[in-house]
Motif scaffolding. Structure first.
Motif, PDB file in Angstrom:
ATOM      1  N   ASN A   1       0.952  -1.105  -0.033  1.00 22.96           N
ATOM      2  CA  ASN A   1      -0.056  -0.022   0.008  1.00 22.96           C
ATOM      3  C   ASN A   1       0.552   1.577   0.444  1.00 22.96           C
ATOM      4  N   GLN A   2       0.210   1.845  -0.955  1.00 21.21           N
ATOM      5  CA  GLN A   2       0.817   3.470  -1.118  1.00 21.21           C
ATOM      6  C   GLN A   2       0.248   4.950   0.246  1.00 21.21           C
ATOM      7  N   GLY A   3      -0.581   5.062   0.319  1.00 22.05           N
ATOM      8  CA  GLY A   3      -1.029   6.007   1.624  1.00 22.05           C
ATOM      9  C   GLY A   3      -0.358   5.879   2.507  1.00 22.05           C
ATOM     10  N   LEU A   4      -1.443   6.198   3.714  1.00 20.88           N
ATOM     11  CA  LEU A   4      -1.158   6.158   5.427  1.00 20.88           C
ATOM     12  C   LEU A   4      -0.492   5.214   6.044  1.00 20.88           C
ATOM     13  N   THR A   5       0.875   5.151   6.267  1.00 20.31           N
ATOM     14  CA  THR A   5       1.223   4.349   6.896  1.00 20.31           C
ATOM     15  C   THR A   5       1.220   4.651   8.096  1.00 20.31           C
ATOM     16  N   LEU A   6       0.128   3.156   9.268  1.00 21.28           N
ATOM     17  CA  LEU A   6       0.170   3.276  10.408  1.00 21.28           C
ATOM     18  C   LEU A   6       0.746   2.442  10.850  1.00 21.28           C
ATOM     19  N   GLN A   7       1.717   3.158  12.594  1.00 22.18           N
ATOM     20  CA  GLN A   7       3.423   2.383  12.613  1.00 22.18           C
ATOM     21  C   GLN A   7       2.463   2.689  13.889  1.00 22.18           C
ATOM     22  N   VAL A   8       2.385   0.885  14.180  1.00 20.45           N
ATOM     23  CA  VAL A   8       1.845   0.394  15.832  1.00 20.45           C
ATOM     24  C   VAL A   8       2.732   0.102  16.721  1.00 20.45           C
ATOM     25  N   ALA A   9       2.759   1.152  17.648  1.00 18.68           N
ATOM     26  CA  ALA A   9       3.656   0.575  18.794  1.00 18.68           C
ATOM     27  C   ALA A   9       3.477  -0.290  19.873  1.00 18.68           C
ATOM     28  N   PHE A  10       3.783  -1.358  19.682  1.00 20.91           N
ATOM     29  CA  PHE A  10       3.271  -2.425  20.759  1.00 20.91           C
ATOM     30  C   PHE A  10       3.792  -3.397  21.504  1.00 20.91           C
ATOM     31  N   ASN A  11       4.328  -3.125  22.873  1.00 18.30           N
ATOM     32  CA  ASN A  11       5.197  -3.484  22.793  1.00 18.30           C
ATOM     33  C   ASN A  11       6.248  -3.285  22.961  1.00 18.30           C
ATOM     34  N   TYR A  12       6.757  -2.326  23.262  1.00 22.03           N
ATOM     35  CA  TYR A  12       7.159  -1.325  22.399  1.00 22.03           C
ATOM     36  C   TYR A  12       7.826  -0.277  24.057  1.00 22.03           C
ATOM     37  N   GLY A  13       9.462   0.115  24.398  1.00 19.79           N
ATOM     38  CA  GLY A  13       9.591   1.356  24.747  1.00 19.79           C
ATOM     39  C   GLY A  13      11.017   1.454  24.351  1.00 19.79           C
ATOM     40  N   GLY A  14      10.904   2.837  23.817  1.00 16.33           N
ATOM     41  CA  GLY A  14      11.376   4.190  23.471  1.00 16.33           C
ATOM     42  C   GLY A  14      13.486   3.607  24.618  1.00 16.33           C
ATOM     43  N   ARG A  15      13.348   3.333  24.993  1.00 17.63           N
ATOM     44  CA  ARG A  15      15.076   2.870  25.665  1.00 17.63           C
ATOM     45  C   ARG A  15      15.676   1.500  25.882  1.00 17.63           C
ATOM     46  N   ASP A  16      14.262   0.524  25.423  1.00 18.27           N
ATOM     47  CA  ASP A  16      14.843  -0.530  24.996  1.00 18.27           C
ATOM     48  C   ASP A  16      15.047  -0.823  23.023  1.00 18.27           C
TER      49      ASP A  16
ATOM     50  N   SER B   1       7.159  10.193  28.251  1.00 16.33           N
ATOM     51  CA  SER B   1       7.291   8.356  28.890  1.00 16.33           C
ATOM     52  C   SER B   1       7.843   7.162  27.727  1.00 16.33           C
ATOM     53  N   ASN B   2       8.594   7.903  28.143  1.00 18.86           N
ATOM     54  CA  ASN B   2       9.341   6.377  26.941  1.00 18.86           C
ATOM     55  C   ASN B   2      10.002   6.495  25.344  1.00 18.86           C
ATOM     56  N   PHE B   3       9.329   6.894  25.105  1.00 20.35           N
ATOM     57  CA  PHE B   3       8.106   6.693  23.161  1.00 20.35           C
ATOM     58  C   PHE B   3       9.416   7.499  22.998  1.00 20.35           C
ATOM     59  N   LEU B   4       9.031   6.967  21.754  1.00 18.05           N
ATOM     60  CA  LEU B   4      10.296   7.503  20.517  1.00 18.05           C
ATOM     61  C   LEU B   4      11.344   8.294  20.290  1.00 18.05           C
ATOM     62  N   LEU B   5      12.347   7.407  21.820  1.00 17.93           N
ATOM     63  CA  LEU B   5      13.660   9.280  22.590  1.00 17.93           C
ATOM     64  C   LEU B   5      13.948   9.546  21.074  1.00 17.93           C
ATOM     65  N   TRP B   6      14.657   8.711  20.330  1.00 21.65           N
ATOM     66  CA  TRP B   6      16.033   9.184  19.461  1.00 21.65           C
ATOM     67  C   TRP B   6      14.750   9.772  18.462  1.00 21.65           C
ATOM     68  N   GLN B   7      13.471   9.594  18.233  1.00 22.45           N
ATOM     69  CA  GLN B   7      12.999  10.457  16.561  1.00 22.45           C
ATOM     70  C   GLN B   7      12.244  11.120  17.094  1.00 22.45           C
ATOM     71  N   LEU B   8      12.101  12.408  18.595  1.00 22.88           N
ATOM     72  CA  LEU B   8      11.129  12.888  18.767  1.00 22.88           C
ATOM     73  C   LEU B   8      12.932  14.315  18.999  1.00 22.88           C
ATOM     74  N   ALA B   9      13.747  14.346  18.179  1.00 24.19           N
ATOM     75  CA  ALA B   9      15.072  15.483  18.619  1.00 24.19           C
ATOM     76  C   ALA B   9      13.723  17.102  18.248  1.00 24.19           C
ATOM     77  N   TYR B  10      13.294  16.624  17.336  1.00 23.13           N
ATOM     78  CA  TYR B  10      13.197  17.578  16.535  1.00 23.13           C
ATOM     79  C   TYR B  10      11.158  18.354  16.809  1.00 23.13           C
ATOM     80  N   THR B  11      10.767  17.086  17.335  1.00 27.33           N
ATOM     81  CA  THR B  11       9.766  17.246  17.107  1.00 27.33           C
ATOM     82  C   THR B  11       8.575  18.676  18.035  1.00 27.33           C
ATOM     83  N   GLU B  12       7.415  18.724  17.292  1.00 25.16           N
ATOM     84  CA  GLU B  12       6.895  19.869  18.091  1.00 25.16           C
ATOM     85  C   GLU B  12       5.991  19.446  18.764  1.00 25.16           C
TER      86      GLU B  12
END
Length: 251
Positions: free
Chosen positions: A136-151, A204-215
């Motif tokens: 599929n080429q539309g919206l990418t739905l990324q589901v964080a399940f059993n996820y922790g940013g540090r892990d 809450s330990n969510f996307l610790l790397w990816q949120l560096a410049y997020t609003e």
């Protein structure tokens, strides 16, 4: 995708404001919503699934390219066993009942987080959802399940280290790009906007790397009450921000 590419690819709303390419949401407040109404926590989670459906559909209509939802953290295992099983059952229900619609609407599903330790049928459903929607080429739905940013960071570091020991990566060549390629989110641009519901103001330990410049936008509404109006209000707040990525303010 680099930061410049992210900014240049942002589509416009009817009023000329930019639509964030990638929106991440910490869906908080199901239990508080239920408690305020004298209902069991599972009812809050059920209503939360309805909010997920509304949000996925609206994000697609608004032109968002990626939507990441924090559904079950690696710390949630500490909750009562019955509640954990209820959450697993809701995931089973959502995939079995919504996969056909998501596939028909061009949504691509990606699940991030640890797969070890999950019930076997959950693993099978996750693989099915990803496989059925991979083209599929539309919206990418990324589901964080059993996820922790540090892990996630530890697992990525371990993978890079194993490849260095095997001679596949020269330690001198390790940089941010190579590290990002070993994260669960590899291939998905960093979030432009993070929304957290229920009034809590932490990540809450969510996307610790990816949120560096997020609003960040923190909303008082509990997740079951989150709707299209709340989504658009968060985008309006996003429009009001001056994103500098470490540069100078030009306002």
């Amino acid at each position: 995708m680099g930061k410049v590419a992210q900014i240049e690819s942002l589509p416009l709303t009817e009023s000329g404001g930019e639509i964030p390419v990638h929106v991440a949401i910490i869906m908080d407040g199901n239990g508080r919503w239920a408690a305020a109404r004298g209902l069991p926590r599972i009812e809050g989670h059920r209503r939360g699934v309805e909010a997920v459906r509304r949000t996925v559909r609206h994000a697609g209509r608004r032109g968002v390219k990626a939507l990441t939802l924090f559904t079950f953290s690696s710390e949630n295992w500490s909750r009562p066993k019955s509640e954990v099983e209820d959450l697993f059952n809701l995931l089973r229900f959502f995939i079995r009942n919504d996969l056909a619609e998501l596939k028909a609407n061009g949504v691509r599903i990606k699940v991030i987080g640890r797969r070890e330790g999950l019930p076997p049928d959950i693993g099978d459903l996750v693989r099915e959802a990803e496989s059925e929607t991979a083209a599929n080429q539309g919206l990418t739905l990324q589901v964080a399940f059993n996820y922790g940013g540090r892990d996630e960071l530890v697992r990525a570091a371990r993978l890079v280290g194993e490849k260095m020991l095997a001679g596949a990566i020269d330690p001198a060549d390790v940089n941010e790009r190579i590290f990002e390629e070993h994260l669960d989110t590899a291939g998905i641009c960093d979030p432009d906007l993070l929304i957290r519901t229920s009034g809590e103001a932490r990540i809450s330990n969510f996307l610790l790397w990816q949120l560096a410049y997020t609003e960040f936008v923190f909303l008082p509404v509990c997740w079951p009450d989150f709707d299209e109006t709340e989504f658009d209000a968060a985008i309006a707040e996003f429009h009001s921000r001056e994103r500098r990525f470490g540069g100078l303010f030009h306002g």
